[in-house]
Design an enzyme around this catalytic site. Sequence first.
Site, PDB file in Angstrom:
ATOM      1  N   THR A 189       4.335   1.067   5.494  1.00  0.00           N
ATOM      2  CA  THR A 189       4.488   0.679   4.091  1.00  0.00           C
ATOM      3  C   THR A 189       3.800  -0.651   3.807  1.00  0.00           C
ATOM      4  O   THR A 189       3.181  -0.826   2.756  1.00  0.00           O
ATOM      5  CB  THR A 189       5.979   0.605   3.704  1.00  0.00           C
ATOM      6  OG1 THR A 189       6.560   1.890   3.928  1.00  0.00           O
ATOM      7  CG2 THR A 189       6.171   0.208   2.251  1.00  0.00           C
ATOM      8  N   CYS A 190       3.872  -1.558   4.752  1.00  0.00           N
ATOM      9  CA  CYS A 190       3.270  -2.879   4.569  1.00  0.00           C
ATOM     10  C   CYS A 190       1.749  -2.775   4.420  1.00  0.00           C
ATOM     11  O   CYS A 190       1.151  -3.468   3.594  1.00  0.00           O
ATOM     12  CB  CYS A 190       3.625  -3.786   5.746  1.00  0.00           C
ATOM     13  SG  CYS A 190       5.404  -3.948   6.018  1.00  0.00           S
TER      14      CYS A 190
END
Length: 160
Positions: free
Chosen positions: A48-49
Amino acid sequence: MTIAVGDKIPAATLMRMVDGAPSPITTEELFSGKTVVMFALPGAFTPTCSAKHLPGFVQMADAIKDKGVDSIVCMSVNDVFVMNAWGKDQHVDDKVVLVADGNADFTKRLGLELDATKFGMGLRSQRFALVAKDGTVTQLHIEQPGEFRVSSADHVLASL
């Protein structure tokens, strides 16, 4: 105790890469006399980052700065070399300042640590975003576990 709106950013020293070498930067240097958006995430190169969180701030950097923000800072409990490699991989350039909180000292002072030992990641930062003016928190957006909404670039931009 978790930092809150109205609190001063705690004193700490983070690391960033300058001219190919690790260089310390204090929270006073980062926040004093400026309006700063800082967002934190569990780890560089994590799904996600890398797919959403950092890219959103890179893509929206100009629009965020047009709202009176002097700098956008991304912080993670990683070492400075990992953060630098991630910045190159994500084509961050000078749009976002990447800082490393390698020992989680700053994260602990914020009260926003995340125990990710069950994932083999050790102590990390919760996913959050804050806005600070001259070192005082004016907005704080802390994600619920497993979520990615309130700390996104879209949400922060809309809140400015």
